[in-house]
Design an enzyme around this catalytic site. Structure first.
Site, PDB file in Angstrom:
ATOM      1  N   SER A  21     -28.897 106.978  71.076  1.00 20.69           N
ATOM      2  CA  SER A  21     -29.744 105.938  70.473  1.00 20.69           C
ATOM      3  C   SER A  21     -30.090 104.893  71.529  1.00 20.69           C
ATOM      4  CB  SER A  21     -29.009 105.258  69.304  1.00 20.69           C
ATOM      5  OG  SER A  21     -27.871 104.571  69.777  1.00 20.69           O
ATOM      6  N   GLY A  22     -31.027 104.045  71.193  1.00 16.72           N
ATOM      7  CA  GLY A  22     -31.318 102.843  71.979  1.00 16.72           C
ATOM      8  C   GLY A  22     -31.802 103.053  73.400  1.00 16.72           C
ATOM      9  N   ASP A  68     -16.620 111.290  74.139  1.00 19.65           N
ATOM     10  CA  ASP A  68     -16.228 109.882  74.023  1.00 19.65           C
ATOM     11  C   ASP A  68     -15.890 109.418  75.438  1.00 19.65           C
ATOM     12  OD1 ASP A  68     -14.822 107.486  73.802  1.00 19.65           O
ATOM     13  OD2 ASP A  68     -13.841 108.067  71.940  1.00 19.65           O
ATOM     14  N   VAL A  69     -16.668 108.492  75.970  1.00 19.38           N
ATOM     15  CA  VAL A  69     -16.504 108.127  77.385  1.00 19.38           C
ATOM     16  C   VAL A  69     -15.225 107.341  77.677  1.00 19.38           C
ATOM     17  CG1 VAL A  69     -18.964 108.231  78.000  1.00 19.38           C
ATOM     18  CG2 VAL A  69     -17.987 106.070  77.147  1.00 19.38           C
ATOM     19  N   TYR A 162     -16.709  90.896  75.926  1.00 20.51           N
ATOM     20  CA  TYR A 162     -17.927  91.590  76.380  1.00 20.51           C
ATOM     21  C   TYR A 162     -18.396  91.003  77.708  1.00 20.51           C
ATOM     22  CZ  TYR A 162     -22.699  93.563  76.002  1.00 20.51           C
ATOM     23  OH  TYR A 162     -23.879  94.231  76.220  1.00 20.51           O
ATOM     24  N   LYS A 166     -18.527  93.222  81.119  1.00 12.44           N
ATOM     25  CA  LYS A 166     -19.803  93.434  81.809  1.00 12.44           C
ATOM     26  C   LYS A 166     -19.771  92.795  83.202  1.00 12.44           C
ATOM     27  CE  LYS A 166     -22.139  95.809  78.680  1.00 12.44           C
ATOM     28  NZ  LYS A 166     -22.558  97.195  78.918  1.00 12.44           N
ATOM     29  N   THR A 197     -32.087  97.145  69.418  1.00 15.45           N
ATOM     30  CA  THR A 197     -31.537  98.508  69.281  1.00 15.45           C
ATOM     31  C   THR A 197     -30.548  98.478  68.119  1.00 15.45           C
ATOM     32  OG1 THR A 197     -29.656  98.045  70.722  1.00 15.45           O
ATOM     33  CG2 THR A 197     -31.637  98.916  71.795  1.00 15.45           C
TER      34      THR A 197
HETATM   35  P1  NDP Z   1     -26.997 101.379  71.037  1.00 20.07           P
HETATM   36  O1  NDP Z   1     -25.916 101.020  70.057  1.00 20.07           O
HETATM   37  O2  NDP Z   1     -28.321 101.773  70.495  1.00 20.07           O
HETATM   38  O3  NDP Z   1     -26.511 102.542  71.994  1.00 20.07           O
HETATM   39  C1  NDP Z   1     -25.198 102.625  72.452  1.00 20.07           C
HETATM   40  C2  NDP Z   1     -24.938 104.050  72.873  1.00 20.07           C
HETATM   41  O4  NDP Z   1     -23.611 104.138  73.385  1.00 20.07           O
HETATM   42  C3  NDP Z   1     -25.059 105.026  71.720  1.00 20.07           C
HETATM   43  O5  NDP Z   1     -25.742 106.171  72.179  1.00 20.07           O
HETATM   44  C4  NDP Z   1     -23.613 105.363  71.393  1.00 20.07           C
HETATM   45  O6  NDP Z   1     -23.561 106.690  70.911  1.00 20.07           O
HETATM   46  C5  NDP Z   1     -22.966 105.250  72.773  1.00 20.07           C
HETATM   47  N1  NDP Z   1     -21.542 105.030  72.709  1.00 20.07           N
HETATM   48  C6  NDP Z   1     -20.873 103.993  72.159  1.00 20.07           C
HETATM   49  N2  NDP Z   1     -19.555 104.166  72.284  1.00 20.07           N
HETATM   50  C7  NDP Z   1     -19.384 105.344  72.938  1.00 20.07           C
HETATM   51  C8  NDP Z   1     -18.250 106.086  73.351  1.00 20.07           C
HETATM   52  N3  NDP Z   1     -17.010 105.657  73.132  1.00 20.07           N
HETATM   53  N4  NDP Z   1     -18.457 107.257  73.997  1.00 20.07           N
HETATM   54  C9  NDP Z   1     -19.702 107.718  74.226  1.00 20.07           C
HETATM   55  N5  NDP Z   1     -20.807 107.063  73.868  1.00 20.07           N
HETATM   56  C10 NDP Z   1     -20.640 105.896  73.210  1.00 20.07           C
HETATM   57  O7  NDP Z   1     -27.087 100.121  72.002  1.00 20.07           O
HETATM   58  P2  NDP Z   1     -28.037  99.776  73.243  1.00 20.07           P
HETATM   59  O8  NDP Z   1     -28.968 100.876  73.518  1.00 20.07           O
HETATM   60  O9  NDP Z   1     -28.551  98.422  72.978  1.00 20.07           O
HETATM   61  O10 NDP Z   1     -26.954  99.635  74.404  1.00 20.07           O
HETATM   62  C11 NDP Z   1     -26.949 100.414  75.580  1.00 20.07           C
HETATM   63  C12 NDP Z   1     -26.259  99.634  76.674  1.00 20.07           C
HETATM   64  O11 NDP Z   1     -27.030  98.491  77.011  1.00 20.07           O
HETATM   65  C13 NDP Z   1     -24.855  99.123  76.310  1.00 20.07           C
HETATM   66  O12 NDP Z   1     -23.993  99.263  77.412  1.00 20.07           O
HETATM   67  C14 NDP Z   1     -25.102  97.652  76.030  1.00 20.07           C
HETATM   68  O13 NDP Z   1     -23.960  96.870  76.246  1.00 20.07           O
HETATM   69  C15 NDP Z   1     -26.208  97.357  77.020  1.00 20.07           C
HETATM   70  N6  NDP Z   1     -26.996  96.182  76.706  1.00 20.07           N
HETATM   71  C16 NDP Z   1     -27.823  96.153  75.602  1.00 20.07           C
HETATM   72  C17 NDP Z   1     -28.557  95.033  75.325  1.00 20.07           C
HETATM   73  C18 NDP Z   1     -29.480  94.953  74.158  1.00 20.07           C
HETATM   74  O14 NDP Z   1     -30.009  93.863  73.901  1.00 20.07           O
HETATM   75  N7  NDP Z   1     -29.737  96.007  73.434  1.00 20.07           N
HETATM   76  C19 NDP Z   1     -28.463  93.830  76.166  1.00 20.07           C
HETATM   77  C20 NDP Z   1     -27.596  93.976  77.303  1.00 20.07           C
HETATM   78  C21 NDP Z   1     -26.896  95.113  77.547  1.00 20.07           C
HETATM   79  P3  NDP Z   1     -22.500 107.290  69.873  1.00 20.07           P
HETATM   80  O15 NDP Z   1     -22.272 106.241  68.829  1.00 20.07           O
HETATM   81  O16 NDP Z   1     -23.202 108.505  69.355  1.00 20.07           O
HETATM   82  O17 NDP Z   1     -21.284 107.620  70.657  1.00 20.07           O
END
Ligand code: NDP
Length: 257
Positions: A21-22, A68-69, A162, A166, A197
């Site tokens: 996603s996102g 799961d990372v 967080y 980061k 997102t």
């Molecule tokens: P989303 O929640 O849309 O995406 C997060 C993604 O991370 C999902 O695909 C989720 O997939 C995956 N994920 C979460 N936990 C795990 C895990 N344990 N193992 C594997 N995959 C995992 O958020 P964003 O797209 O917004 O975020 C993406 C990155 O950008 C993040 O690191 C976030 O901190 C960073 N970011 C985002 C901002 C924003 O405004 N959106 C601002 C600043 C930074 P699944 O649940 O299927 O595992």
């Protein structure tokens, strides 16, 4: 460089974590449009399969790996599967992430450990596993998706863990850039600002947060879908071959004021 498309990624293999996603989906598709084959990782298998189908329609290969990372064994296995399938890996984007929000004094040890595990330790674990493969070819580009919150604080929502995670990932970027430069590996970080997102939609939609954004983001708006792509493609491409160890904000100016 005598190339019409400076950002061509044809023949490259790119791994993107958190691509169910996102922002991860957006960046994976941006790499595919530049010709790269993709490995996408996340926990939600069905979502991952659906994204993989969309990416294949762009004319490249795409291998979804449920992972799961935060799980070292699962990460190492994902690296093995990738190497078996593609023989190499050129680009790694550590994008998977999430955040705990809450006042510091109410944050439990479990909350703290959870955000550090996902937003910092997993970045190290995934980099370690995939860099081993990159080292064999003496070539690679690693990009950590950190946050503008890793460069500054915020006055809207308490989220110390967080910010710490980061910020740690940003300095890990610099340390790994120095350590792995002899292996032909660059390590950079992109620090996104506010993008809508799954992670942020509920917060960003509120009037209160929108007012806060307008007061703190010089461009006066949230990031739009696709506005992270150019930074990711640039850092993944040979056009950025002399760029390593940087933290590149894509934040509408939040960190410049
Ligand atoms: P989303 O929640 O849309 O995406 C997060 C993604 O991370 C999902 O695909 C989720 O997939 C995956 N994920 C979460 N936990 C795990 C895990 N344990 N193992 C594997 N995959 C995992 O958020 P964003 O797209 O917004 O975020 C993406 C990155 O950008 C993040 O690191 C976030 O901190 C960073 N970011 C985002 C901002 C924003 O405004 N959106 C601002 C600043 C930074 P699944 O649940 O299927 O595992």
């Amino acid at each position: 460089m005598d190339k019409k498309n400076l950002f061509d990624l044809t023949g490259r293999v790119a791994v993107v974590t958190g691509a169910s996603s996102g922002l991860g989906v957006q960046m994976a598709k941006a790499f595919a449009r530049q010709g790269a084959d993709l490995v996408i990782m996340a926990r939600r298998k069905e979502k991952l399969e659906a994204v993989a189908e969309e990416i294949r329609k762009l004319g490249v290969k795409c291998l979804p790996i449920q992972c799961d990372v935060t799980d070292t064994e699962a990460v190492n296995r994902a690296a093995e599967i990738t190497e078996k399938e593609f023989d190499k890996i050129d680009i790694l984007v550590n994008n998977a992430g999430n955040g705990h929000v809450g006042p510091a004094i109410d944050t439990t040890d479990e909350d703290w450990a959870s955000v550090i595990n996902l937003d910092l330790s997993s970045v190290f674990k995934v980099s370690r596993a995939f860099a081993k493969i990159m080292m064999k070819n003496k070539y690679g580009g690693i990009i950590h998706i950190t946050s503008m919150y890793g460069l500054a604080g915020n006055m809207a929502l308490a989220s110390g863990g967080y910010h710490a995670a980061k910020g740690g990932a940003i300095n890990l970027t610099r340390a790994l850039a120095a350590e792995w430069a002899p292996y032909g590996i660059t390590v950079n970080s992109i620090c996104p600002g506010y993008f809508e997102t799954e992670l942020t939609a509920d917060t960003l939609k509120t009037e209160e947060f929108s007012q806060y954004m307008k007061a703190t983001v010089p461009l006066g708006r949230y990031g739009r879908e696709g506005e992270l792509d150019a930074a990711a493609v640039f850092l993944a491409s040979d056009a950025a071959s002399y760029v390593t160890g940087i933290a590149l904000p894509v934040d509408g100016g939040y960190t410049c004021v």
